[in-house]
Scaffold this active site. Structure first.
Site, PDB file in Angstrom:
ATOM      1  N   GLU A 263       0.841  -1.201   0.000  1.00  0.00           N
ATOM      2  CA  GLU A 263       0.000   0.000   0.000  1.00  0.00           C
ATOM      3  C   GLU A 263       0.874   1.247   0.000  1.00  0.00           C
ATOM      4  O   GLU A 263       1.939   1.250   0.632  1.00  0.00           O
ATOM      5  CB  GLU A 263      -0.932  -0.009   1.222  1.00  0.00           C
ATOM      6  CG  GLU A 263      -1.968  -1.136   1.177  1.00  0.00           C
ATOM      7  CD  GLU A 263      -2.948  -1.076   2.355  1.00  0.00           C
ATOM      8  OE1 GLU A 263      -2.823  -0.168   3.199  1.00  0.00           O
ATOM      9  OE2 GLU A 263      -3.831  -1.935   2.414  1.00  0.00           O
ATOM     10  N   HIS A 281      -8.306   0.971   1.620  1.00  0.00           N
ATOM     11  CA  HIS A 281      -8.084   0.870   3.073  1.00  0.00           C
ATOM     12  C   HIS A 281      -9.014   1.842   3.819  1.00  0.00           C
ATOM     13  O   HIS A 281      -8.581   2.701   4.588  1.00  0.00           O
ATOM     14  CB  HIS A 281      -6.622   1.166   3.425  1.00  0.00           C
ATOM     15  CG  HIS A 281      -6.201   0.521   4.722  1.00  0.00           C
ATOM     16  ND1 HIS A 281      -4.924   0.031   4.935  1.00  0.00           N
ATOM     17  CD2 HIS A 281      -6.870   0.282   5.871  1.00  0.00           C
ATOM     18  CE1 HIS A 281      -4.838  -0.467   6.154  1.00  0.00           C
ATOM     19  NE2 HIS A 281      -6.007  -0.320   6.742  1.00  0.00           N
TER      20      HIS A 281
END
Length: 531
Positions: A263, A281
């Site tokens: 990420e 997220h």
């Protein structure tokens, strides 16, 4: 001097105000976390660091953090913090596991609906001016079996919500007891059984070596054909390439993924598959959750820096503010007992055995253990503290054991510490009097009553006349003032000890003169942190 905290990620203004209201100096630099070099340059000025997920607390950062006492993560995941390096540095790592539980659980339920009814694809199609009603045939949740991997705080909420949707809930969690499962209204199963039976699988575990790739290629192959998978926990729990292949083959009917192995996720084998819902997220991304975790981390860090209370720490036992008040004198005693043993022991320590008797046995023994071990390990490294000491002890292969028992003597409670080496065992015991002052009450099995001072002198000798006079005369002649003098003996004319509280450090020359008298088997100056 007031503690100083750096906030290097985006936290709410209310969290900043909490620090200020507690008298803590705070620098709010929400973009700093993205600049590793600048963070390393200034981190040495701060007692606390408050972060979200953008700041990466690496060993390089921690190496520069000479004043740092606590790192507070506003949220649950601490993958961006090197916890081993923080522990070795003596820095407490806290998170806020409860502030975003509801939000994350709701996001998992929302994703389950989205993947079951293909909502994102249907929305995009309709926005494009199409009317593809027959294309988006979904499935109901009612009556389906939901497999929950991890039935802790968030997973437990998901179980509750799913039962409200009239789903059958099965759960795999090694720490879930049968009684707890019954109360939750879920069936506890092994992982293979969950994979075989579940129509939907949702993950709610942290990323550890045990949980990494829990949905591996092998385990995905064991799932029921047509299963749908939801991950709002951590990236790395699912083999993304294997999942993509099984989505393409049709074995997995759909997936809803909020977290990725890398990420920010700008590329993934799961992207652009028609039966996959992806979000960036967002599990904790609600106004309420962001505010809750920010306020919680500010309160926790303030409490620790001002009162010593430890809440939601990942590398040290938690100690409430109330416990900190009651245990304060006992924690000091634990440190003094450990310090005495550490200063007296020159050979490698194999084991540390700690006995808690009476009232102290009902306190937070994990924290007290840390205090004892820290006192001992300061002999190895003066910079160790309650966080780093157990790590240092473990690295040296020292075994630590704890025993607690009901009141067995004249004192309401006491602590006895024994260390074991290849050559000997050495023990000391102490208590806290009603005035809150720690005292040594036994050394080598010999009863004493000794006040603890910053500078002390310990001697062992045969119980013969002249010891007191020799000590007093030699110290006086060398300018050492005695504040308190304690004697003890095993038996008349047997082994005896003396423990003196003096006003200044006894010099090596004075120690040599005492040894030259021939009366003493051992003469040892000691120092204790009594601040």
């Amino acid at each position: 001097m007031a503690p100083k905290v750096l906030i290097s990620d985006k936290l709410s203004d209310a969290a900043v105000q909490i620090f200020k209201d507690n008298g803590i100096e705070v620098d709010f630099m929400p973009e700093l976390g993205k600049d590793k070099e600048k963070l390393a340059e200034i981190i040495g000025n701060y007692d606390g660091l408050a972060i979200r997920s953008a700041t990466k607390v690496t060993p390089t950062i921690l190496e520069k953090a000479d004043k740092l006492k606590v790192i507070g993560r506003a949220g649950i995941g601490t993958d961006n913090i090197d916890k081993d390096a923080a522990s070795k540095k003596g820095v407490i790592v806290m998170n806020t596991p409860f502030g975003n539980m509801i939000t994350t659980a709701e996001h998992a339920i929302a994703l389950m609906f989205a993947v079951a009814r293909q909502l994102p694809e249907a929305s995009a199609s309709t926005h494009a001016g199409k009317w593809e009603k027959s294309k988006f045939m979904g499935v109901e949740l009612t009556g389906k079996t939901l497999g929950v991997i991890g039935a802790g705080n968030i997973g437990g909420i998901v179980c509750n919500r799913a039962r409200g949707l009239h789903m059958k809930v099965i759960a795999y969690d090694p720490y879930l007891g049968e009684d707890k499962a019954d109360k939750m209204g879920v069936e506890k199963v092994e992982l293979d059984e969950l994979l075989k039976k579940a129509d939907f699988i949702t993950l709610h575990v942290p990323l550890t070596e045990q949980t990494r790739n829990v949905l591996s290629r092998e385990n995905l192959a064991k799932t029921k054909k047509g299963v749908r998978i939801i991950n709002c926990a951590r990236g790395g729990l699912v083999d993304e390439e294997a999942l993509a292949e099984m989505l393409k083959s049709g074995h997995v009917a759909g997936a809803a993924i909020d977290v990725f192995s890398t990420e920010p996720a700008t590329d993934s084998p799961l992207f652009n598959l028609p039966n996959v819902v992806c979000t960036p997220h967002l599990g904790a991304a609600t106004t309420e959750a962001q505010e809750n975790v920010a306020l919680q981390v500010a309160e926790q860090m303030s409490n620790y820096l001002l009162t010593g209370a430890v809440e939601n720490a990942l590398n040290m036992p938690s100690v409430t503010a109330e416990e900190a008040k009651i245990m304060g004198p006992w924690l000091k005693l634990a440190g003094h007992l450990g310090s005495f043993i550490g200063q007296m022991t020159d050979e490698p320590i194999k084991a540390i055995n700690i006995l808690y008797d009476g009232s102290v046995s009902e306190m937070n023994l994990e924290a007290l253990n840390c205090g004892v071990v820290a006192g001992i390990m300061k002999r190895v490294n003066p910079d160790v503290n309650m966080v780093s000491a157990p790590v240092v002890a473990k690295e040296r292969g020292i075994k630590i054991s704890t025993t607690n028992q009901d009141k067995s003597g004249a004192f309401d409670g006491y602590i006895k510490v024994t260390v074991v080496t290849d050559k000997r065992e050495r023990s000391i015991a102490g208590t806290v009097f009603s005035d809150g002052k720690p005292r040594f009450i036994q050394i080598k099995g010999i009863n004493i009553d000794a006040e603890i001072g910053a500078h002390m002198l310990y001697t062992t000798n045969e119980d013969v006349p002249g010891i007191i006079g020799t000590l007093g005369q030699t110290l006086g002649a060398n300018g050492v003032n005695i504040a308190n003098f304690t004697l003890g003996r095993a038996a008349p004319r047997g082994e005896a000890i003396a423990l003196l509280y003096v006003d200044e450090l006894v010099s090596a020359e004075t120690i040599a003169k005492l040894k030259d008298t021939g009366l003493f088997r051992q003469v040892k100056p000691l120092q204790f942190d009594v601040a």
